[in-house]
Scaffold this motif. Structure first.
Motif, PDB file in Angstrom:
ATOM      1  N   ASP A 205     -31.127  -5.863 -50.983  1.00 45.33           N
ATOM      2  CA  ASP A 205     -31.766  -5.339 -52.184  1.00 45.33           C
ATOM      3  C   ASP A 205     -32.524  -6.433 -52.933  1.00 45.33           C
ATOM      4  OD1 ASP A 205     -32.322  -3.202 -53.858  1.00 45.33           O
ATOM      5  OD2 ASP A 205     -30.669  -3.659 -55.208  1.00 45.33           O
ATOM      6  N   ILE A 206     -31.853  -7.582 -53.107  1.00 44.38           N
ATOM      7  CA  ILE A 206     -32.403  -8.636 -53.963  1.00 44.38           C
ATOM      8  C   ILE A 206     -33.519  -9.400 -53.266  1.00 44.38           C
ATOM      9  CG2 ILE A 206     -31.016 -10.665 -53.355  1.00 44.38           C
ATOM     10  CD1 ILE A 206     -31.542  -9.290 -56.910  1.00 44.38           C
ATOM     11  N   ALA A 207     -33.599  -9.310 -51.942  1.00 43.02           N
ATOM     12  CA  ALA A 207     -34.626 -10.045 -51.200  1.00 43.02           C
ATOM     13  C   ALA A 207     -36.026  -9.556 -51.521  1.00 43.02           C
ATOM     14  CB  ALA A 207     -34.364  -9.938 -49.695  1.00 43.02           C
ATOM     15  N   GLY A 208     -36.137  -8.345 -52.042  1.00 41.77           N
ATOM     16  CA  GLY A 208     -37.447  -7.829 -52.443  1.00 41.77           C
ATOM     17  C   GLY A 208     -38.422  -7.690 -51.285  1.00 41.77           C
ATOM     18  N   GLY A 209     -37.904  -7.327 -50.108  1.00 39.77           N
ATOM     19  CA  GLY A 209     -38.785  -7.124 -48.960  1.00 39.77           C
ATOM     20  C   GLY A 209     -39.097  -8.388 -48.180  1.00 39.77           C
ATOM     21  N   ASP A 210     -38.546  -9.537 -48.617  1.00 39.77           N
ATOM     22  CA  ASP A 210     -38.802 -10.821 -47.960  1.00 39.77           C
ATOM     23  C   ASP A 210     -37.629 -11.141 -47.041  1.00 39.77           C
ATOM     24  OD1 ASP A 210     -39.093 -13.490 -47.232  1.00 39.77           O
ATOM     25  OD2 ASP A 210     -39.893 -14.107 -49.173  1.00 39.77           O
ATOM     26  N   ALA A 211     -37.821 -10.936 -45.727  1.00 35.21           N
ATOM     27  CA  ALA A 211     -36.742 -11.145 -44.762  1.00 35.21           C
ATOM     28  C   ALA A 211     -36.302 -12.601 -44.736  1.00 35.21           C
ATOM     29  CB  ALA A 211     -37.197 -10.704 -43.376  1.00 35.21           C
ATOM     30  N   ARG A 212     -37.259 -13.525 -44.858  1.00 38.45           N
ATOM     31  CA  ARG A 212     -36.926 -14.950 -44.795  1.00 38.45           C
ATOM     32  C   ARG A 212     -35.961 -15.337 -45.914  1.00 38.45           C
ATOM     33  NH1 ARG A 212     -41.616 -16.785 -45.660  1.00 38.45           N
ATOM     34  NH2 ARG A 212     -42.388 -16.669 -43.529  1.00 38.45           N
ATOM     35  N   ASN A 213     -36.167 -14.774 -47.073  1.00 42.51           N
ATOM     36  CA  ASN A 213     -35.319 -15.060 -48.224  1.00 42.51           C
ATOM     37  C   ASN A 213     -33.871 -14.661 -47.943  1.00 42.51           C
ATOM     38  OD1 ASN A 213     -34.790 -15.942 -50.790  1.00 42.51           O
ATOM     39  ND2 ASN A 213     -35.645 -14.166 -51.825  1.00 42.51           N
ATOM     40  N   ALA A 214     -33.673 -13.468 -47.388  1.00 39.70           N
ATOM     41  CA  ALA A 214     -32.337 -12.974 -47.092  1.00 39.70           C
ATOM     42  C   ALA A 214     -31.674 -13.782 -45.976  1.00 39.70           C
ATOM     43  CB  ALA A 214     -32.402 -11.497 -46.713  1.00 39.70           C
ATOM     44  N   LEU A 215     -32.428 -14.092 -44.937  1.00 38.16           N
ATOM     45  CA  LEU A 215     -31.884 -14.837 -43.799  1.00 38.16           C
ATOM     46  C   LEU A 215     -31.497 -16.266 -44.204  1.00 38.16           C
ATOM     47  CD1 LEU A 215     -34.301 -13.600 -41.001  1.00 38.16           C
ATOM     48  CD2 LEU A 215     -31.878 -13.020 -41.254  1.00 38.16           C
ATOM     49  N   ASN A 216     -32.306 -16.883 -45.050  1.00 37.53           N
ATOM     50  CA  ASN A 216     -31.968 -18.231 -45.532  1.00 37.53           C
ATOM     51  C   ASN A 216     -30.650 -18.232 -46.292  1.00 37.53           C
ATOM     52  OD1 ASN A 216     -34.292 -19.256 -44.417  1.00 37.53           O
ATOM     53  ND2 ASN A 216     -35.446 -19.312 -46.336  1.00 37.53           N
ATOM     54  N   ALA A 217     -30.438 -17.170 -47.082  1.00 37.81           N
ATOM     55  CA  ALA A 217     -29.198 -17.081 -47.863  1.00 37.81           C
ATOM     56  C   ALA A 217     -27.991 -16.926 -46.947  1.00 37.81           C
ATOM     57  CB  ALA A 217     -29.287 -15.914 -48.843  1.00 37.81           C
ATOM     58  N   VAL A 218     -28.111 -16.093 -45.916  1.00 40.60           N
ATOM     59  CA  VAL A 218     -27.004 -15.903 -44.976  1.00 40.60           C
ATOM     60  C   VAL A 218     -26.699 -17.194 -44.229  1.00 40.60           C
ATOM     61  CG1 VAL A 218     -26.407 -14.813 -42.768  1.00 40.60           C
ATOM     62  CG2 VAL A 218     -27.204 -13.431 -44.651  1.00 40.60           C
ATOM     63  N   GLU A 219     -27.742 -17.877 -43.786  1.00 37.71           N
ATOM     64  CA  GLU A 219     -27.540 -19.131 -43.064  1.00 37.71           C
ATOM     65  C   GLU A 219     -26.827 -20.152 -43.954  1.00 37.71           C
ATOM     66  OE1 GLU A 219     -30.118 -22.160 -40.267  1.00 37.71           O
ATOM     67  OE2 GLU A 219     -31.139 -21.200 -41.956  1.00 37.71           O
ATOM     68  N   LEU A 220     -27.272 -20.275 -45.191  1.00 38.47           N
ATOM     69  CA  LEU A 220     -26.646 -21.216 -46.115  1.00 38.47           C
ATOM     70  C   LEU A 220     -25.189 -20.848 -46.348  1.00 38.47           C
ATOM     71  CD1 LEU A 220     -26.955 -23.626 -48.039  1.00 38.47           C
ATOM     72  CD2 LEU A 220     -27.725 -22.003 -49.803  1.00 38.47           C
TER      73      LEU A 220
END
Length: 439
Positions: A205-220
């Motif tokens: 939801d919070i990624a706002g359509g930006d997959a890279r943003n969400a994936l970076n958070a999961v990796e971190l």
């Protein structure tokens, strides 16, 4: 390629960020953007057939512009070259053109040049590419987050197909997150991590359509979270919130809190409280609410609650909606804030609502006929049956007003519009009283 280059590339493949490692290799692996790469779409067919012309991919960060270029690189028989406009100069382009000419002359092989962030090229750099695109030496693929019609040379635009990539929807991002956690080969499946459902919902939801943003958070989260007693790394809502640097806001787009917040937002604008209105705007934006949804509510309020007390309110709201959609976040929040503050501080009138509501009631209750003198007299034979006879042309009279019956006879004398005494509508009210008094 020597041994050192080979080792370096292998290390980059294994050590590059998760979002890069998960990039698809084939079209069928691409998530989202089905409006341009669905199996019945032109771009899908062109890539599959290896019959590409010059393209420009336009869309927000993290929507797959570079991904599509990489897929093309993996499927085309043409030579694929990539440069980034932020660091490339004319010398780099000259080298690409030189190699492209050699390949074309010696092997009849095409060259595809992918220019990332093409809007960063100045006019001279874009002009340099034009003749080589035009004569087929290069097939250009440009990627840009800016509107290409404003930022890219018009001549290049006319020789390219423009494809707009949309922010990924929530389900697309959830699919990618699940792939990231479970894929052993490309993702982080070997870590034994568990992405809890609440955390996945929040990130998607919070990624706002930006997959890279969400994936970076999961990796971190996976790399920095200690294992629990069960031996697994649990990515909880708190961990996800910390990794994406967003505090969890109690705001469910499909739940009660969504409707409560938007209700408070509208009522604050209607009640002329700019501080409360901009607070609820900020809350919705922070939670990732769709800016188009917010803009629609501002436009409705500008007409429903401000109306002719300040006719400019609707113009401001409509302009803000168009500008916000064109520019996107984060800058769109400034545009929406301006519109919200304008509507909240404008004088208020709901006379437009009352007028149309009352008129609709009459339409439902009465069967009426347009008075003969108002009927169209221009088509053949209309005047012979009395259409338009007796009509008085308002501009032929003082103050461009003349008393005559406009409402149907069945409801003559009905009143629907009662102008308030607020803002500009006071002038409307005074003017209507003046011309009626001067009959």
């Amino acid at each position: 390629m020597d041994l050192f280059d080979y080792v370096r590339e292998k290390n980059m493949d294994s050590e590059s960020p998760l979002a890069s490692r998960l990039r698809p290799v084939t079209l069928d692996e691409v998530v989202g953007q089905q409006h341009i790469i669905g199996k019945d779409k032109l771009l899908y067919r062109a890539i599959k057939a290896d019959k590409l012309s010059s393209l420009i991919f336009y869309g927000p960060p993290g929507t797959g512009k570079t991904t599509l270029a990489k897929v093309i690189a993996n499927t085309t028989s043409a030579e694929f070259k990539q440069i980034n406009a932020t660091v490339a100069g004319k010398k780099d382009m000259e080298e690409v053109v030189k190699q492209a000419k050699e390949l074309q002359g010696m092997y009849q092989k095409r060259t595809i040049l992918f220019v990332d962030e093409i809007h960063r090229f100045n006019k001279g750099q874009q002009d340099y590419l034009l003749p080589f695109v035009e004569d087929g030496t290069l097939i250009l693929i440009g990627a840009t987050t800016e509107n290409p019609y404003f930022e890219v040379n018009g001549a290049l635009i006319s020789r390219s197909s423009i494809f707009e990539l949309k922010p990924l929807d929530k389900e697309d991002i959830k699919l990618l997150l699940n792939r990231a956690v479970t894929d052993v080969e490309k993702g982080m499946g070997s870590y034994g991590a568990v992405l809890e459902e609440e955390a996945m919902e929040f990130l998607a939801d919070i990624a706002g359509g930006d997959a890279r943003n969400a994936l970076n958070a999961v990796e971190l989260g996976i790399l920095t979270t200690e294992r629990s007693a069960d031996g697994k790394i649990h990515i909880t809502l708190d961990v996800a919130s910390e990794c994406i640097q967003k505090r969890v806001v109690r705001y469910d787009k499909t739940g009660d809190n969504h409707y409560d917040t938007i209700s408070a937002f509208i009522k604050s604008m209607r009640g002329s409280d700019p501080d409360a209105a901009v607070y609820y705007l900020a809350k919705m934006l922070y939670a990732g609410e769709d800016i188009k949804f917010i803009a629609r509510r501002i436009m409705i309020c500008a007409s429903e609650d401000v109306g002719n007390a300040d006719p400019m309110a609707l113009n401001v709201a409509v302009s803000a909606a168009q500008a916000a959609e064109r520019i996107g976040m984060p800058e769109a929040q400034i545009i929406l804030s301006q519109a919200v503050l304008y509507v909240a501080t404008a004088p208020k009138s709901n006379s437009a609502v009352n007028a149309i509501s009352a008129a609709m009631d009459y339409v439902r209750q009465y069967k009426t006929t347009v008075p003969p003198h108002l009927q169209d007299s221009h088509y053949g034979g209309a005047k012979k049956i009395g259409h338009g006879i007796g009509y008085r042309y308002a501009h032929d009279y003082p103050n461009h007003y003349v008393e005559q019956q406009y409402l149907p006879s069945e409801i003559a004398g009905a009143k629907f519009y009662e102008a308030s005494r607020n803002g500009y509508e006071k002038k409307i009210s005074d003017w209507m009283e003046y011309i009626r008094a001067s009959r």
